[in-house]
Structure formats: structure tokens, C-alpha cells
Motif scaffolding. Structure first.
Motif, PDB file in Angstrom:
ATOM      1  N   TRP A   1      -5.116  18.638 -75.826  1.00  0.00           N
ATOM      2  CA  TRP A   1      -4.396  19.325 -76.689  1.00  0.00           C
ATOM      3  C   TRP A   1      -3.587  18.383 -77.282  1.00  0.00           C
ATOM      4  CZ3 TRP A   1      -3.525  23.784 -78.676  1.00  0.00           C
ATOM      5  CH2 TRP A   1      -2.454  23.745 -79.320  1.00  0.00           C
ATOM      6  N   GLN A   2      -3.155  17.254 -76.895  1.00  0.00           N
ATOM      7  CA  GLN A   2      -2.442  16.328 -77.630  1.00  0.00           C
ATOM      8  C   GLN A   2      -3.118  15.882 -78.906  1.00  0.00           C
ATOM      9  OE1 GLN A   2      -1.322  12.403 -75.709  1.00  0.00           O
ATOM     10  NE2 GLN A   2       0.748  12.593 -76.768  1.00  0.00           N
ATOM     11  N   THR A   3      -4.526  15.605 -78.874  1.00  0.00           N
ATOM     12  CA  THR A   3      -5.429  15.081 -79.703  1.00  0.00           C
ATOM     13  C   THR A   3      -5.567  16.127 -80.765  1.00  0.00           C
ATOM     14  OG1 THR A   3      -6.546  13.768 -78.401  1.00  0.00           O
ATOM     15  CG2 THR A   3      -7.740  14.244 -80.499  1.00  0.00           C
ATOM     16  N   ILE A   4      -5.701  17.438 -80.405  1.00  0.00           N
ATOM     17  CA  ILE A   4      -5.736  18.729 -81.318  1.00  0.00           C
ATOM     18  C   ILE A   4      -4.478  18.702 -82.099  1.00  0.00           C
ATOM     19  CG2 ILE A   4      -5.863  21.186 -81.217  1.00  0.00           C
ATOM     20  CD1 ILE A   4      -7.964  21.011 -79.229  1.00  0.00           C
ATOM     21  N   ARG A   5      -3.411  18.763 -81.268  1.00  0.00           N
ATOM     22  CA  ARG A   5      -1.969  18.828 -81.826  1.00  0.00           C
ATOM     23  C   ARG A   5      -1.719  17.609 -83.231  1.00  0.00           C
ATOM     24  NH1 ARG A   5       1.087  19.813 -84.880  1.00  0.00           N
ATOM     25  NH2 ARG A   5       3.527  20.546 -84.606  1.00  0.00           N
ATOM     26  N   MET A   6      -2.085  16.569 -82.480  1.00  0.00           N
ATOM     27  CA  MET A   6      -1.690  15.355 -83.523  1.00  0.00           C
ATOM     28  C   MET A   6      -2.725  15.416 -84.839  1.00  0.00           C
ATOM     29  SD  MET A   6      -1.278  12.401 -80.776  1.00  0.00           S
ATOM     30  CE  MET A   6      -2.261  11.469 -81.795  1.00  0.00           C
ATOM     31  N   LYS A   7      -3.838  16.126 -84.775  1.00  0.00           N
ATOM     32  CA  LYS A   7      -4.707  16.125 -85.875  1.00  0.00           C
ATOM     33  C   LYS A   7      -4.526  17.455 -86.893  1.00  0.00           C
ATOM     34  CE  LYS A   7      -8.461  13.721 -84.036  1.00  0.00           C
ATOM     35  NZ  LYS A   7      -9.564  12.779 -84.543  1.00  0.00           N
ATOM     36  N   MET A   8      -3.440  18.302 -86.325  1.00  0.00           N
ATOM     37  CA  MET A   8      -3.015  19.374 -87.143  1.00  0.00           C
ATOM     38  C   MET A   8      -2.024  18.982 -87.823  1.00  0.00           C
ATOM     39  SD  MET A   8      -3.448  23.171 -85.046  1.00  0.00           S
ATOM     40  CE  MET A   8      -3.099  22.508 -83.258  1.00  0.00           C
ATOM     41  N   ASP A   9      -1.838  19.472 -89.244  1.00  0.00           N
ATOM     42  CA  ASP A   9      -0.749  19.279 -89.972  1.00  0.00           C
ATOM     43  C   ASP A   9       0.282  20.712 -89.734  1.00  0.00           C
ATOM     44  OD1 ASP A   9      -1.530  21.797 -91.527  1.00  0.00           O
ATOM     45  OD2 ASP A   9      -2.085  20.135 -93.199  1.00  0.00           O
ATOM     46  N   GLU A  10       1.601  20.611 -90.095  1.00  0.00           N
ATOM     47  CA  GLU A  10       2.596  21.484 -89.807  1.00  0.00           C
ATOM     48  C   GLU A  10       1.849  23.210 -90.144  1.00  0.00           C
ATOM     49  OE1 GLU A  10       4.665  21.574 -87.631  1.00  0.00           O
ATOM     50  OE2 GLU A  10       4.192  19.613 -87.260  1.00  0.00           O
ATOM     51  N   ALA A  11       1.223  23.148 -91.478  1.00  0.00           N
ATOM     52  CA  ALA A  11       0.771  24.540 -92.154  1.00  0.00           C
ATOM     53  C   ALA A  11      -0.294  25.033 -91.099  1.00  0.00           C
ATOM     54  CB  ALA A  11       0.292  24.140 -93.446  1.00  0.00           C
ATOM     55  N   THR A  12      -1.106  24.123 -90.729  1.00  0.00           N
ATOM     56  CA  THR A  12      -2.158  24.548 -89.659  1.00  0.00           C
ATOM     57  C   THR A  12      -1.398  25.155 -88.378  1.00  0.00           C
ATOM     58  OG1 THR A  12      -3.853  23.025 -90.814  1.00  0.00           O
ATOM     59  CG2 THR A  12      -4.231  23.974 -88.412  1.00  0.00           C
ATOM     60  N   PHE A  13      -0.667  24.183 -87.826  1.00  0.00           N
ATOM     61  CA  PHE A  13      -0.061  24.732 -86.452  1.00  0.00           C
ATOM     62  C   PHE A  13       0.689  26.061 -86.636  1.00  0.00           C
ATOM     63  CE2 PHE A  13       3.462  24.002 -83.369  1.00  0.00           C
ATOM     64  CZ  PHE A  13       2.574  23.984 -82.162  1.00  0.00           C
ATOM     65  N   SER A  14       1.274  26.201 -87.938  1.00  0.00           N
ATOM     66  CA  SER A  14       2.044  27.478 -88.277  1.00  0.00           C
ATOM     67  C   SER A  14       1.050  28.530 -88.337  1.00  0.00           C
ATOM     68  CB  SER A  14       3.043  27.480 -89.426  1.00  0.00           C
ATOM     69  OG  SER A  14       3.611  28.526 -89.970  1.00  0.00           O
ATOM     70  N   ASP A  15       0.020  28.412 -88.959  1.00  0.00           N
ATOM     71  CA  ASP A  15      -1.070  29.349 -88.859  1.00  0.00           C
ATOM     72  C   ASP A  15      -1.592  29.743 -87.619  1.00  0.00           C
ATOM     73  OD1 ASP A  15      -0.912  29.265 -91.720  1.00  0.00           O
ATOM     74  OD2 ASP A  15      -2.715  27.946 -91.907  1.00  0.00           O
ATOM     75  N   LEU A  16      -1.736  28.625 -86.638  1.00  0.00           N
ATOM     76  CA  LEU A  16      -2.178  28.906 -85.270  1.00  0.00           C
ATOM     77  C   LEU A  16      -1.054  29.775 -84.630  1.00  0.00           C
ATOM     78  CD1 LEU A  16      -4.020  28.380 -82.816  1.00  0.00           C
ATOM     79  CD2 LEU A  16      -2.764  26.284 -82.400  1.00  0.00           C
ATOM     80  N   ARG A  17       0.280  29.338 -84.679  1.00  0.00           N
ATOM     81  CA  ARG A  17       1.455  30.209 -83.947  1.00  0.00           C
ATOM     82  C   ARG A  17       1.188  31.629 -84.404  1.00  0.00           C
ATOM     83  NH1 ARG A  17       4.902  25.603 -85.353  1.00  0.00           N
ATOM     84  NH2 ARG A  17       5.571  27.072 -86.890  1.00  0.00           N
ATOM     85  N   LYS A  18       0.932  31.941 -85.619  1.00  0.00           N
ATOM     86  CA  LYS A  18       0.695  33.318 -86.202  1.00  0.00           C
ATOM     87  C   LYS A  18      -0.440  34.160 -85.612  1.00  0.00           C
ATOM     88  CE  LYS A  18       3.193  31.927 -90.332  1.00  0.00           C
ATOM     89  NZ  LYS A  18       2.999  31.458 -91.737  1.00  0.00           N
ATOM     90  N   ALA A  19      -1.508  33.440 -85.240  1.00  0.00           N
ATOM     91  CA  ALA A  19      -2.909  33.764 -85.190  1.00  0.00           C
ATOM     92  C   ALA A  19      -3.207  33.988 -83.637  1.00  0.00           C
ATOM     93  CB  ALA A  19      -3.634  33.090 -85.810  1.00  0.00           C
ATOM     94  N   VAL A  20      -2.262  33.842 -82.638  1.00  0.00           N
ATOM     95  CA  VAL A  20      -2.569  33.627 -81.554  1.00  0.00           C
ATOM     96  C   VAL A  20      -3.091  35.044 -80.752  1.00  0.00           C
ATOM     97  CG1 VAL A  20      -1.611  33.556 -78.910  1.00  0.00           C
ATOM     98  CG2 VAL A  20      -0.840  31.703 -80.679  1.00  0.00           C
ATOM     99  N   GLU A  21      -2.456  36.094 -81.178  1.00  0.00           N
ATOM    100  CA  GLU A  21      -2.911  37.406 -80.648  1.00  0.00           C
ATOM    101  C   GLU A  21      -4.276  37.672 -81.139  1.00  0.00           C
ATOM    102  OE1 GLU A  21      -1.024  41.996 -80.330  1.00  0.00           O
ATOM    103  OE2 GLU A  21       0.100  40.394 -81.429  1.00  0.00           O
ATOM    104  N   GLU A  22      -4.750  37.408 -82.295  1.00  0.00           N
ATOM    105  CA  GLU A  22      -5.858  37.894 -83.026  1.00  0.00           C
ATOM    106  C   GLU A  22      -6.865  36.863 -82.472  1.00  0.00           C
ATOM    107  OE1 GLU A  22      -6.307  35.869 -87.329  1.00  0.00           O
ATOM    108  OE2 GLU A  22      -4.944  37.624 -87.039  1.00  0.00           O
ATOM    109  N   ARG A  23      -6.590  35.775 -81.677  1.00  0.00           N
ATOM    110  CA  ARG A  23      -7.472  34.580 -81.205  1.00  0.00           C
ATOM    111  C   ARG A  23      -7.603  34.711 -79.649  1.00  0.00           C
ATOM    112  NH1 ARG A  23      -9.396  30.763 -84.842  1.00  0.00           N
ATOM    113  NH2 ARG A  23      -8.441  30.872 -86.843  1.00  0.00           N
ATOM    114  N   MET A  24      -6.931  35.729 -79.149  1.00  0.00           N
ATOM    115  CA  MET A  24      -6.885  35.785 -77.556  1.00  0.00           C
ATOM    116  C   MET A  24      -7.876  37.061 -77.159  1.00  0.00           C
ATOM    117  SD  MET A  24      -5.456  34.350 -74.857  1.00  0.00           S
ATOM    118  CE  MET A  24      -3.911  33.850 -75.539  1.00  0.00           C
ATOM    119  N   ASP A  25      -8.679  36.903 -76.118  1.00  0.00           N
ATOM    120  CA  ASP A  25      -9.366  38.053 -76.028  1.00  0.00           C
ATOM    121  C   ASP A  25      -8.971  38.727 -74.580  1.00  0.00           C
ATOM    122  OD1 ASP A  25     -10.435  36.403 -73.811  1.00  0.00           O
ATOM    123  OD2 ASP A  25     -12.567  36.221 -74.249  1.00  0.00           O
ATOM    124  N   ASP A  26      -9.508  39.741 -74.023  1.00  0.00           N
ATOM    125  CA  ASP A  26      -9.029  40.335 -72.933  1.00  0.00           C
ATOM    126  C   ASP A  26      -9.333  39.423 -71.542  1.00  0.00           C
ATOM    127  OD1 ASP A  26      -8.258  42.585 -74.326  1.00  0.00           O
ATOM    128  OD2 ASP A  26     -10.133  43.791 -74.098  1.00  0.00           O
TER     129      ASP A  26
END
Length: 149
Positions: free
Chosen positions: A67-92
Motif C-alpha cells: 500500500w505504501q508503494t502504491i500510495r507513493m506512486k500516486m499523485d494527489e489527482a489520482t488519489f482524489s480519483d480513487l477516493r471518489k471511485a471506491v464505491e464503483e470499484r468495490m464488489d459485493d
């Protein structure tokens, strides 16, 4: 905020036109050195060979390192996109699915994508009860806290 993930599967495909070693090195650039990579062979639609590299992580320390590696390689725009997309990227089943552009990753940065060549990351969310909405809330809270480890 507690670390919400209990396991991860990271996979990447190498097509016949790609340097297999470079693709493997790209995958390894995300992984703690103690994590092994499994290799399997597929045949594409037109009979072309495809190699699939896959790593599974079940140890908490290794998950946090991933997770630390993933987070460090994401810029703030991508991290913001991820925060907004959690619901659509989560399955049942409480899995969070991330796809990162393979070309951008080879340049050292992670950008979420829906299409094309990508690195697939499947994260199992610890959720009691094991319900999608509970898992979404846990990940949203975790990301909102800006966790990097």
C-alpha cells in the motif's frame, strides 16, 4: 484509522511483443522483496502467447508495504480519483479492484484506468459484517485519513 486490507492479488500480462523481463521487473517494483511471483501462460484470441505474472500477499506487513508503494506512486489527482471511485470499484464480496495504466507505471507513476494494458490490483477489505456498504465506508474513511502505510 485501521489498515482495512487483509490480502492482495497483483497481476500483469506480458504480450509476445513485450520484453518479459521488463514486465516482471515492473511488477516486482511494487512488491516487497519477500513476495514471490507466479508465472502462467495463456493464448490470446489470435493464438498469440501471453504470460501472466501474479503475486499474492496475505501478510499484514507486506500488505502495508504494498500500500505504501502504491500510495507513493500516486499523485494527489489520482488519489482524489480513487477516493471518489471506491464505491464503483468495490464488489459485493468486499474486494476493491484497482487498475493502473501499465505505461504510466513503467514511468514510475500510478494512474487509474479502465481500459488497455494495466496492472490489476485486487484488495480484500476486512469488513464485519462482510457487507459491501461497510467495506466501502472503511476504505473511504481510510483514504480520507490520508493513510500512507
Amino acid at each position: 484509522m485501521k489498515f482495512p486490507f487483509s490480502s492482495a492479488v497483483i497481476s500483469l500480462h506480458a504480450h509476445a511483443t513485450e520484453d518479459e523481463q521488463k514486465v516482471l521487473e515492473l511488477l516486482r517494483s511494487f512488491l516487497p522483496s519477500s513476495v514471490g511471483v507466479r508465472r502462467s501462460h495463456l493464448t490470446g484470441h489470435h493464438g498469440n502467447p501471453i504470460i501472466v505474472f501474479e503475486a499474492r500477499i496475505n501478510q499484514r506487513k507486506e500488505l502495508k508495504d504494498l500500500w505504501q508503494t502504491i500510495r507513493m506512486k500516486m499523485d494527489e489527482a489520482t488519489f482524489s480519483d480513487l477516493r471518489k471511485a471506491v464505491e464503483e470499484r468495490m464488489d459485493d464480496s468486499c474486494f476493491l479492484y484497482l487498475r493502473f495504466d501499465k505505461q504510466c507505471a513503467s514511468e514510475g507513476r500510478l494512474v487509474l484506468t479502465e481500459l488497455g494494458e494495466s496492472i490489476h490490483v485486487k484488495l480484500k477489505v476486512i469488513s464485519f459484517p462482510a457487507k459491501r456498504d461497510v467495506a466501502v465506508a472503511k476504505v473511504v474513511d481510510f483514504l480520507a485519513a490520508g493513510e500512507r502505510s
